[in-house]
Enzyme design. Sequence first.
Site, mmCIF file in Angstrom:
data_model
loop_
_atom_site.group_PDB
_atom_site.id
_atom_site.type_symbol
_atom_site.label_atom_id
_atom_site.label_comp_id
_atom_site.label_asym_id
_atom_site.label_seq_id
_atom_site.Cartn_x
_atom_site.Cartn_y
_atom_site.Cartn_z
ATOM 1 C CG ASP A 194 0.540 -7.462 0.444
ATOM 2 O OD1 ASP A 194 0.762 -6.252 0.469
ATOM 3 O OD2 ASP A 194 -0.392 -7.979 1.067
ATOM 4 C CD GLN A 228 2.762 3.330 5.823
ATOM 5 O OE1 GLN A 228 1.650 3.464 5.309
ATOM 6 N NE2 GLN A 228 3.429 2.182 5.757
ATOM 7 N NE ARG A 284 9.241 -3.709 -1.656
ATOM 8 C CZ ARG A 284 8.213 -3.197 -0.963
ATOM 9 N NH1 ARG A 284 6.972 -3.382 -1.346
ATOM 10 N NH2 ARG A 284 8.435 -2.486 0.113
ATOM 11 C CB ALA A 298 -0.923 0.000 1.208
ATOM 12 C CB SER A 299 3.428 2.571 2.008
ATOM 13 O OG SER A 299 4.353 1.557 2.367
ATOM 14 C CB SER A 300 6.955 1.233 -1.018
ATOM 15 O OG SER A 300 7.093 0.074 -0.196
ATOM 16 C CB THR A 323 0.625 -0.527 5.070
ATOM 17 O OG1 THR A 323 1.609 -0.024 4.158
ATOM 18 C CG2 THR A 323 -0.550 0.431 5.128
HETATM 19 N N1 LIG Z 1 14.718 2.128 8.494
HETATM 20 C C1 LIG Z 1 13.502 2.036 9.028
HETATM 21 N N2 LIG Z 1 13.314 2.396 10.334
HETATM 22 C C2 LIG Z 1 12.079 2.311 10.904
HETATM 23 N N3 LIG Z 1 10.974 1.881 10.251
HETATM 24 C C3 LIG Z 1 11.127 1.519 8.949
HETATM 25 C C4 LIG Z 1 12.374 1.575 8.273
HETATM 26 N N4 LIG Z 1 12.185 1.148 6.987
HETATM 27 C C5 LIG Z 1 10.870 0.845 6.866
HETATM 28 N N5 LIG Z 1 10.248 1.069 8.042
HETATM 29 C C6 LIG Z 1 8.824 0.854 8.337
HETATM 30 O O1 LIG Z 1 8.314 -0.112 7.399
HETATM 31 C C7 LIG Z 1 7.118 0.389 6.808
HETATM 32 C C8 LIG Z 1 6.979 -0.139 5.389
HETATM 33 O O2 LIG Z 1 6.937 -1.539 5.509
HETATM 34 P P1 LIG Z 1 6.812 -2.407 4.152
HETATM 35 O O3 LIG Z 1 7.861 -1.969 3.194
HETATM 36 O O4 LIG Z 1 6.746 -3.822 4.559
HETATM 37 O O5 LIG Z 1 5.397 -1.912 3.668
HETATM 38 P P2 LIG Z 1 4.854 -1.971 2.147
HETATM 39 O O6 LIG Z 1 5.271 -3.263 1.559
HETATM 40 O O7 LIG Z 1 5.243 -0.749 1.464
HETATM 41 O O8 LIG Z 1 3.338 -1.892 2.349
HETATM 42 P P3 LIG Z 1 2.402 -3.088 2.778
HETATM 43 O O9 LIG Z 1 2.502 -3.181 4.233
HETATM 44 O O10 LIG Z 1 1.072 -2.702 2.264
HETATM 45 O O11 LIG Z 1 2.950 -4.309 2.088
HETATM 46 C C9 LIG Z 1 7.249 1.890 6.834
HETATM 47 O O12 LIG Z 1 5.956 2.479 6.900
HETATM 48 C C10 LIG Z 1 8.040 2.146 8.121
HETATM 49 O O13 LIG Z 1 7.162 2.363 9.196
HETATM 50 C C1 LIG Z 2 -6.782 -4.650 3.072
HETATM 51 C C2 LIG Z 2 -5.985 -5.856 3.488
HETATM 52 O O1 LIG Z 2 -6.385 -6.289 4.749
HETATM 53 C C3 LIG Z 2 -4.564 -5.475 3.483
HETATM 54 O O2 LIG Z 2 -4.204 -5.413 2.135
HETATM 55 C C4 LIG Z 2 -3.677 -6.494 4.186
HETATM 56 O O3 LIG Z 2 -4.161 -7.809 4.086
HETATM 57 C C5 LIG Z 2 -2.423 -6.470 3.463
HETATM 58 O O4 LIG Z 2 -2.370 -7.001 2.398
HETATM 59 C C6 LIG Z 2 -1.256 -5.803 4.092
HETATM 60 O O5 LIG Z 2 -0.156 -5.811 3.273
HETATM 61 MG MG LIG Z 3 4.573 -5.127 1.613
#
Ligand SMILES: Nc1ncnc2c1ncn2[C@@H]1O[C@H](COP(=O)(O)OP(=O)(O)OP(=O)(O)O)[C@@H](O)[C@H]1O
Ligand SMILES: C[C@H](O)[C@H](O)[C@@H](O)C(=O)CO
Ligand SMILES: [Mg+2]
Length: 491
Positions: free
Chosen positions: A235, A303, A15, A11-13, A258
Amino acid sequence: MNNHIAVDIGASSGRLVLGTFKDGIISLREIHRFSNGFAERDGSCFWDIDYLFDQIISGLQQAKANGITMCTLGIDTWAVDYVLLDKQGNRLQEVYAYRDRRTDHVIDEVGKLISPAAVYEKTGIQQLTFNTLYQLFAHDTAELAQADQILLVPDYLYYRLTGRKLNEITNASTTQLLNLQTRDYDEDLLDLLHLTREQFPALAEPGEDLGFISDTLMEQYDLPQCRLIVAATHDTASAVLGVPAQSGRSSAYLSSGTWSLLGVELRQPIHDAKAMHVNYTNEWGAYGTYRFLKNIMGLWLIQEVRRLDGERYSFAELAELAGQAESFRSLIPCNDPRFLNPEHMIEEIRTSCAETGQPVPETPGELARCIFDSLALSYRTYLAELEELTAGPIEVLQIVGGGVNNALLCQLTADMIGREVLAGPTESTALGNLVVQMISVGNIADIEEARAMIQRSFGIESYAPRPNPQMDEILNRWNGLHSAAAGRTSK
Ligand SMILES: Nc1ncnc2c1ncn2[C@@H]1O[C@H](COP(=O)(O)OP(=O)(O)OP(=O)(O)O)[C@@H](O)[C@H]1O
Ligand SMILES: C[C@H](O)[C@H](O)[C@@H](O)C(=O)CO
Ligand SMILES: [Mg+2]
């Protein structure tokens, strides 16, 4: 074939990560990283799905430029959100983001037609306001009737690359439309939405081979020859596959991003009244498993604070500032719906503290500390429920995802749950995506071997619990807050 690319979009990034292995060790190389997030337009929240597709193409072009001419490819994203296709296969609509407020009261509307208990008995899926069931109920009926096919977000990205239409099971289960007994869409729930089974493609299992990227795209862009393998496209399902092997001790996982997804991997679902009462879910996993877990508000909280603070500090700096702030000074009930998508998260947190007679966090460090202390206490509460539901005990908590990088939160979690935390790998989701590809082409025998390889390949940080002399006072305050909010939340 030893080049495997994972497209992991959270939801936030997002790759693209190249995975290779040699002598039993998996190596990762990040090829392309990009930001993600929903935009508000005319009071609604939408994802930019074309931007995300363009980022996949851009990442593949970078892979080719770096010498990757042939590879397998798997895609995973966040859950529940969907794309409507017309008879010509064209996207019918903007893709709603699940934090859109259009479903705020739909659970009650649907509850007038079918009881929550009946839905839970059929699906075993937790009540979340944004489940696809509720989103489709809220969707414009005329537009929905035009939908020839309904795909979830990662299904749609596979479709854009191959022309193949599918609903992958791990993500399809998050719709709250799949029946645990029939292991297909539930006809009663489709009837309630005035939808037919034919409007959904066939269900696909992780590991299925979809063939190569379409010739059209190959001619249009300079891409590697990619063989598309169906990943565990939710994911979190991929993140769970990427949790390292843990022999000898009973463990739970915490996918920390997230969202914080706290759970265990089961061979059979648990969807009884007790599990429903504390709102645990049975999302389908790969290889015949179930992800018995709970959604906890997660790092979305920090976030939003960082975004509203103008991104003055990195996440690492916010964790450092939190480390310098007074501990357990202010606490919030993280799963209160007020924090799902408030107008202004910083004000929402401050108001919550003021309403409960606590000191109001002012600085970024105080806000971050409030969030991390509260998340650690949330994990304690929900882990106790998990142990009770699964006849625990759970001896160790394995944290994966971006939250692994927040050493303060990992330590606070160990302190609050009173047991060891093993943190890593950060990119467990990409790893889970990759190992399904490696298993599918026969490079790895099975998920057990894959998890053992992950255990050997990546540094895992251990956090031992530390005693806290104020624990009784902290828990007394926390339990009051949590139980008061439980009446308002999806628990
Ligand atoms: N160096 C760091 N120090 C502290 N927290 C960090 C650091 N790097 C990432 N994070 C935390 O990890 C979070 C992102 O986690 P992640 O990359 O797993 O999320 P995502 O894959 O983008 O989103 P989703 O959770 O939807 O999969 C950031 O919001 C932050 O709070
Ligand atoms: C909306 C979902 O609950 C959310 O996407 C969660 O399951 C998730 O995928 C977190 O990365
Ligand atoms: Mg993720």
